[in-house]
Every structure is written in C-alpha cells, then in structure tokens.
Design an enzyme around this catalytic site. Structure first.
Site, PDB file in Angstrom:
ATOM      1  N   ARG A  90     -67.435   3.397   7.081  1.00 16.00           N
ATOM      2  CA  ARG A  90     -67.565   4.643   7.988  1.00 16.00           C
ATOM      3  C   ARG A  90     -67.882   4.515   9.332  1.00 16.00           C
ATOM      4  O   ARG A  90     -67.995   5.408  10.127  1.00 16.00           O
ATOM      5  CB  ARG A  90     -68.518   5.666   7.327  1.00 16.00           C
ATOM      6  CG  ARG A  90     -68.259   6.118   5.984  1.00 16.00           C
ATOM      7  CD  ARG A  90     -68.850   7.297   5.680  1.00 16.00           C
ATOM      8  NE  ARG A  90     -70.239   7.437   5.834  1.00 16.00           N
ATOM      9  CZ  ARG A  90     -71.088   8.426   5.636  1.00 16.00           C
ATOM     10  NH1 ARG A  90     -70.583   9.491   4.814  1.00 16.00           N
ATOM     11  NH2 ARG A  90     -72.394   8.579   5.807  1.00 16.00           N
ATOM     12  N   ASP A  91     -67.864   3.165   9.821  1.00 13.11           N
ATOM     13  CA  ASP A  91     -68.154   2.934  11.352  1.00 13.11           C
ATOM     14  C   ASP A  91     -67.509   1.546  11.890  1.00 13.11           C
ATOM     15  O   ASP A  91     -67.951   0.892  12.510  1.00 13.11           O
ATOM     16  CB  ASP A  91     -69.473   2.847  11.634  1.00 13.11           C
ATOM     17  CG  ASP A  91     -69.744   3.224  13.401  1.00 13.11           C
ATOM     18  OD1 ASP A  91     -68.776   3.495  14.131  1.00 13.11           O
ATOM     19  OD2 ASP A  91     -70.613   3.040  13.807  1.00 13.11           O
ATOM     20  N   ILE A  92     -66.251   1.375  11.402  1.00  8.88           N
ATOM     21  CA  ILE A  92     -65.339   0.132  11.792  1.00  8.88           C
ATOM     22  C   ILE A  92     -65.204   0.395  13.487  1.00  8.88           C
ATOM     23  O   ILE A  92     -64.125   1.398  13.435  1.00  8.88           O
ATOM     24  CB  ILE A  92     -64.119  -0.125  10.827  1.00  8.88           C
ATOM     25  CG1 ILE A  92     -64.554  -0.425   9.416  1.00  8.88           C
ATOM     26  CG2 ILE A  92     -63.393  -1.051  11.470  1.00  8.88           C
ATOM     27  CD1 ILE A  92     -65.550  -1.573   9.311  1.00  8.88           C
TER      28      ILE A  92
END
Length: 141
Positions: A90-92
């Site tokens: 969820r935070d690449i």
C-alpha cells in the site's frame, strides 16, 4: 498511537516475510517515547535519493533499471500469492525501494501494509503516499 500501530505492523510484516528482494529486519526496540527498527544496511540508500541527482541517475543504465524493476516485481509477486496471509504493501514509492551496492532493489516500509483475510472480502480506506495514488482512485480522496 498511529505511529506505534505502523511500527507494530512493520514488525509483524517483516518477521513473517522471507524474500531476498525485501529488506531484512534485524532487530527492534521501543520505549514510551521512541521506537527503533534495525534493518540491514543498504549502502546506496533509496531509489528516490539515487534519482534526485543527475550524476547518480546517469549511473543507472538500462540493465540496472531492469534489475530494479525485476526485484520490485518479484517482491510484490511474493507478497500477494505466496505469503500466508497475503500482504498488500500500500505504499510502493521510490522512497520505499532501497538499493544495495549492486543496485539490487529491496522493498521497505511496511507500516501501512495490509494483511488480507483469506476467503473474505477485504476493504480498507485509502492509504499510502498521495503522490503515487493511481488516477482511478482519486475520487476516494
């Protein structure tokens, strides 16, 4: 409290994941005011740092860039179908991709990761770095 939950989430994710393209967590500690995660040392730092200077960017030839993308895709592929339970990062972003001396990519920062419950519907609110949200998701902001 939210930072502490992200800290615990990171510990949970990294103690359950064993993959060469995901950063290794060696240790952690926490007291009432401070929390500390100890990762393996990756001497080139983040991909964002490498891309922030022309000199470093020029060193990233096509084979190195393809190697970085392959490492990221192997890590993501591992987390989705091969972990139990599956994990969605969820935070690449370029800040969360760390490079070693050979420009091998290692995914880091699992503070916002979501552990999926198998055989049930999974829904969560929008999470991650807003500058990297897919255009189709902007209506949720």
């Amino acid at each position: 409290m939210a930072n502490f939950e992200a800290f615990l989430n990171e510990i949970k994710a990294l103690t359950e994941i064993r993959h060469w393209d995901i950063v290794k967590l060696y240790d952690f500690c926490s007291n009432g005011q401070n929390s500390l995660l100890v990762y393996e040392y990756l001497d080139k730092g983040s991909l964002a740092k490498t891309l922030s200077t022309n000199e470093e960017t020029k060193k990233l030839d096509w084979p190195k860039r393809i190697n970085i993308v392959n490492g990221m895709s192997h890590a993501l592929s591992y987390m989705h179908p091969n972990c139990s339970p599956p994990i969605v990062h969820r935070d690449i972003s370029s800040k969360n991709i760390l490079l070693d001396s050979k420009c091998e990519a290692h995914v880091s920062n699992f503070g916002t990761a979501k552990f999926l419950k198998c055989y049930s519907s999974n829904f969560s609110s929008l999470t991650g770095t807003y500058g990297y949200i897919a255009p189709g998701n902007i209506s949720f902001i």
